[in-house]
Design a protein around this motif. Structure first.
Motif, PDB file in Angstrom:
ATOM      1  N   ASP A 270       0.690  -1.194   0.153  1.00  0.00           N
ATOM      2  CA  ASP A 270      -0.037  -0.094   0.022  1.00  0.00           C
ATOM      3  C   ASP A 270       0.961   1.300   0.014  1.00  0.00           C
ATOM      4  N   ALA A 271       0.638   1.897  -1.143  1.00  0.00           N
ATOM      5  CA  ALA A 271       1.799   3.146  -1.078  1.00  0.00           C
ATOM      6  C   ALA A 271       1.336   4.255  -0.497  1.00  0.00           C
ATOM      7  N   ARG A 272       0.245   4.071   0.375  1.00  0.00           N
ATOM      8  CA  ARG A 272      -0.197   5.365   1.024  1.00  0.00           C
ATOM      9  C   ARG A 272       0.657   5.210   2.442  1.00  0.00           C
ATOM     10  N   ARG A 273       1.615   4.167   2.600  1.00  0.00           N
ATOM     11  CA  ARG A 273       2.598   3.866   3.730  1.00  0.00           C
ATOM     12  C   ARG A 273       3.861   4.807   3.313  1.00  0.00           C
ATOM     13  N   TRP A 274       4.062   5.150   2.298  1.00  0.00           N
ATOM     14  CA  TRP A 274       5.364   5.920   1.736  1.00  0.00           C
ATOM     15  C   TRP A 274       5.624   7.187   2.512  1.00  0.00           C
ATOM     16  N   ARG A 275       6.474   7.144   3.652  1.00  0.00           N
ATOM     17  CA  ARG A 275       6.845   8.161   4.450  1.00  0.00           C
ATOM     18  C   ARG A 275       7.245   9.558   3.942  1.00  0.00           C
ATOM     19  N   GLU A 276       8.332   9.260   2.947  1.00  0.00           N
ATOM     20  CA  GLU A 276       8.810  10.555   2.221  1.00  0.00           C
ATOM     21  C   GLU A 276       7.968  11.193   1.336  1.00  0.00           C
ATOM     22  N   PHE A 277       6.922  10.505   0.863  1.00  0.00           N
ATOM     23  CA  PHE A 277       5.823  10.885   0.073  1.00  0.00           C
ATOM     24  C   PHE A 277       4.889  11.855   1.133  1.00  0.00           C
ATOM     25  N   ASN A 278       4.409  11.178   1.986  1.00  0.00           N
ATOM     26  CA  ASN A 278       3.571  11.797   2.963  1.00  0.00           C
ATOM     27  C   ASN A 278       4.115  12.819   3.572  1.00  0.00           C
ATOM     28  N   GLU A 279       5.481  13.033   3.833  1.00  0.00           N
ATOM     29  CA  GLU A 279       5.949  14.111   4.393  1.00  0.00           C
ATOM     30  C   GLU A 279       6.310  15.271   3.476  1.00  0.00           C
TER      31      GLU A 279
ATOM     32  N   PRO B  12       8.185  -0.963   4.668  1.00  0.00           N
ATOM     33  CA  PRO B  12       8.221  -2.076   6.074  1.00  0.00           C
ATOM     34  C   PRO B  12       7.168  -1.421   6.855  1.00  0.00           C
ATOM     35  N   ALA B  13       6.566  -2.372   7.506  1.00  0.00           N
ATOM     36  CA  ALA B  13       5.219  -1.848   8.445  1.00  0.00           C
ATOM     37  C   ALA B  13       5.911  -1.379   9.690  1.00  0.00           C
ATOM     38  N   HIS B  14       7.154  -1.744  10.072  1.00  0.00           N
ATOM     39  CA  HIS B  14       7.744  -1.148  11.175  1.00  0.00           C
ATOM     40  C   HIS B  14       9.180  -1.162  10.927  1.00  0.00           C
ATOM     41  N   ASP B  15      10.229  -0.555  11.678  1.00  0.00           N
ATOM     42  CA  ASP B  15      11.429  -0.390  11.451  1.00  0.00           C
ATOM     43  C   ASP B  15      11.925  -1.654  11.699  1.00  0.00           C
ATOM     44  N   VAL B  16      12.924  -1.900  10.895  1.00  0.00           N
ATOM     45  CA  VAL B  16      13.476  -3.287  10.555  1.00  0.00           C
ATOM     46  C   VAL B  16      14.767  -3.164  10.031  1.00  0.00           C
ATOM     47  N   GLU B  17      15.508  -4.164  10.110  1.00  0.00           N
ATOM     48  CA  GLU B  17      16.903  -4.213   9.552  1.00  0.00           C
ATOM     49  C   GLU B  17      16.752  -5.485   8.593  1.00  0.00           C
ATOM     50  N   PHE B  18      17.116  -5.190   7.349  1.00  0.00           N
ATOM     51  CA  PHE B  18      16.882  -6.108   6.446  1.00  0.00           C
ATOM     52  C   PHE B  18      18.087  -6.031   5.331  1.00  0.00           C
ATOM     53  N   ALA B  19      18.521  -7.453   4.773  1.00  0.00           N
ATOM     54  CA  ALA B  19      19.531  -7.229   4.021  1.00  0.00           C
ATOM     55  C   ALA B  19      20.916  -6.414   4.332  1.00  0.00           C
TER      56      ALA B  19
ATOM     57  N   ARG C  39      20.922  -3.539   6.135  1.00  0.00           N
ATOM     58  CA  ARG C  39      20.457  -2.252   6.048  1.00  0.00           C
ATOM     59  C   ARG C  39      19.233  -1.982   7.151  1.00  0.00           C
ATOM     60  N   LYS C  40      19.267  -0.925   7.689  1.00  0.00           N
ATOM     61  CA  LYS C  40      18.297  -0.486   8.598  1.00  0.00           C
ATOM     62  C   LYS C  40      17.298   0.342   7.972  1.00  0.00           C
ATOM     63  N   LEU C  41      16.054  -0.182   7.857  1.00  0.00           N
ATOM     64  CA  LEU C  41      14.859   0.632   7.277  1.00  0.00           C
ATOM     65  C   LEU C  41      14.000   1.140   8.220  1.00  0.00           C
ATOM     66  N   ARG C  42      13.413   2.210   8.095  1.00  0.00           N
ATOM     67  CA  ARG C  42      12.331   2.928   8.792  1.00  0.00           C
ATOM     68  C   ARG C  42      10.913   2.712   8.286  1.00  0.00           C
ATOM     69  N   GLU C  43      10.055   2.727   8.896  1.00  0.00           N
ATOM     70  CA  GLU C  43       8.597   2.353   8.851  1.00  0.00           C
ATOM     71  C   GLU C  43       8.353   3.274   7.608  1.00  0.00           C
ATOM     72  N   GLY C  44       7.684   2.652   6.487  1.00  0.00           N
ATOM     73  CA  GLY C  44       7.256   3.588   5.254  1.00  0.00           C
ATOM     74  C   GLY C  44       8.576   3.938   4.344  1.00  0.00           C
TER      75      GLY C  44
END
Length: 452
Positions: free
Chosen positions: A81-90, A302-309, A311-316
């Motif tokens: 769901d692209a409505r989660r895209w944090r930088e777009f929303n901000e 990401p639905a929540h902050d997570v470390e993947f591959a 790299r640290k990813l923030r929610e959205g």
């Protein structure tokens, strides 16, 4: 790309990431001309790396095959769901960004999760499953014949503009039951969105035409995909119908256009296929491995902050999969050598894998086979190194594919011929026999030609 004595790749020439740690840009002519050099550098940075899709649009790109499959199959941690895209929303994404139309949310199965995704996806898969392979091939061959008729007598053509670009939309128009006027506007809208010419107007025309098609089929359903979608037990609303159909038209056209074009490019530039008797299936599979029609996509958040591959990813945060880079993972070399292996990610994977890969493959195979049957001596008309690839982070396709061949002869009717001027041994007119004579949009012209 250059390699240090240590074996470590450096960013390709023109890449602003030289020594700066900045995201690697996946746009512009440098990337388009040699994406593999960029992917080699990105792999050096890890299984996932920071990239820039357009000026001001940052993302994380997964280039490792194992990590890519893990992301694509984890619908709990990573959402569509692209409505989660944090930088777009901000408000950090420029409103006129060229990638916004591809990534921005629309109410269809591509941008949905969970039970809603399953509900919408089933309407597509179950409706497309009603298209019989024989009908699909016959429709593709009719469209192919028509397009070849437009350039066959010239002895030359741009196999992108004159053939691969138009064929998928013509086939979809036929399968969706589009009447002349609506079909003309759908072709205009879908083509204009990808060509970047007055894209806003193209989107308006496309959705207006699809809306009219939905209204028409509500009152007069037929034996077509639009009517089958409408009859599905999910009971789609008119808005849902419009967005599902637009998704099939737009998201289905671009990859199929590139698959046909890239496979033709491979056949025309690799002598081995001709020496093997023109193995189109092998050429198509090699294209899906090495030059997939959509090289980077599958946007997730990401639905929540997570470390993947690593790299640290923030929610959205926006994270995408590089199908092209993942296909080139060194660990896949042995799998690819396996007989008949289709372990590539050209069709994506997981719950959002391409729902129409089988019909798309059938259309591409029939289109290429029919073209080569009509033009057995077709060859590239320009040096291979003069071909230009379209810029952009998502798709992989040429700007043109000039070819030459022995001109097709138009049959001349005589008094002795029957069956409307053809000899009794002929089952149908050749591709060059029937060119449109009436004015109107290109879909109207095709229907006129078909009725002769």
């Amino acid at each position: 790309m250059t390699i240090h004595d240590t074996g470590i790749p450096t960013p390709p020439p023109g890449c602003p990431a030289h020594g700066s740690g900045a995201p690697v840009p996946l746009y512009g002519p440098e990337f388009a001309s040699d994406p593999d050099a960029y992917y080699a550098y990105l792999r050096h940075l890890g299984a996932a790396a920071p990239v820039e899709l357009a000026p001001g649009v940052r993302a994380t790109l997964v280039t490792d095959h194992t990590s890519a499959r893990q992301l694509l199959q984890d619908s709990v941690t990573f959402r569509k769901d692209a409505r989660r895209w944090r930088e777009f929303n901000e408000g950090h994404i420029p409103p006129d960004s060229p990638v916004a139309p591809v990534l921005a949310y629309r109410p269809n199965c591509m941008f949905s999760d969970g039970s809603e995704h399953l509900r919408l996806r089933q309407t597509i898969t179950e409706s497309l499953s009603q298209v019989k392979p024989r009908r699909l091939r016959q429709t593709t061959e009719k469209v192919s014949d028509y397009l070849i008729a437009q350039f066959g007598s010239r002895g030359s053509a741009d196999l992108l503009a004159d053939y691969a670009k138009a064929l998928p939309l013509f086939v979809f128009n036929e399968l969706f039951g589009c009447p002349p006027d609506i079909g003309d506007r759908i072709l205009f809208g879908a083509t204009g969105m990808f060509d970047g010419v007055n894209a806003e107007r193209a989107v308006e025309v496309l959705f207006g035409a699809v809306g009219e098609l939905v209204a028409l089929k509500r009152s007069r359903p037929g034996d077509d995909v639009t009517s089958w979608l409408m009859r599905h037990e999910a009971a789609l609303t008119d808005e849902e119908m419009v967005h599902q159909l637009a998704l099939l038209l737009v998201a289905g056209n671009e990859p199929l256009r590139n698959l046909i074009g890239n496979t033709l490019h491979r056949i025309l530039t690799h002598e081995g296929y001709a020496q093997k008797g023109g193995l189109i299936d092998e050429a198509l599979e090699d294209t899906l491995w090495e030059n997939p029609p959509m090289q980077n996509l599958a946007a997730h958040y990401p639905a929540h902050d997570v470390e993947f591959a690593g790299r640290k990813l923030r929610e959205g945060d926006l994270i995408l999969v590089s199908f092209a880079a993942a296909n080139g993972s060194p660990a896949l070399e042995s799998a690819r050598r396996g007989s008949g292996s289709r372990a590539h990610l050209a069709w994506s994977a997981g719950p959002h894998a391409c729902p129409s890969k089988d019909p798309a493959r059938q259309i591409a195979m029939a289109a290429i086979e029919n073209l080569l049957n009509h033009l057995p001596d077709v060859e590239l008309a320009v040096p291979e190194d003069s071909l230009v690839w379209r810029p952009g982070p998502f798709n992989r396709g040429l700007t043109s594919l000039p070819a030459r061949f022995t001109p097709l002869k138009v049959a001349r009717p005589t008094d002795e011929q029957g069956l409307g001027g053809r000899t009794s041994s002929e089952q149908r007119p050749t591709a060059a026999e029937r060119a449109p004579e009436r004015r109107g949009g290109v879909w109207s012209q095709f229907l006129n030609w078909l009725s002769k």
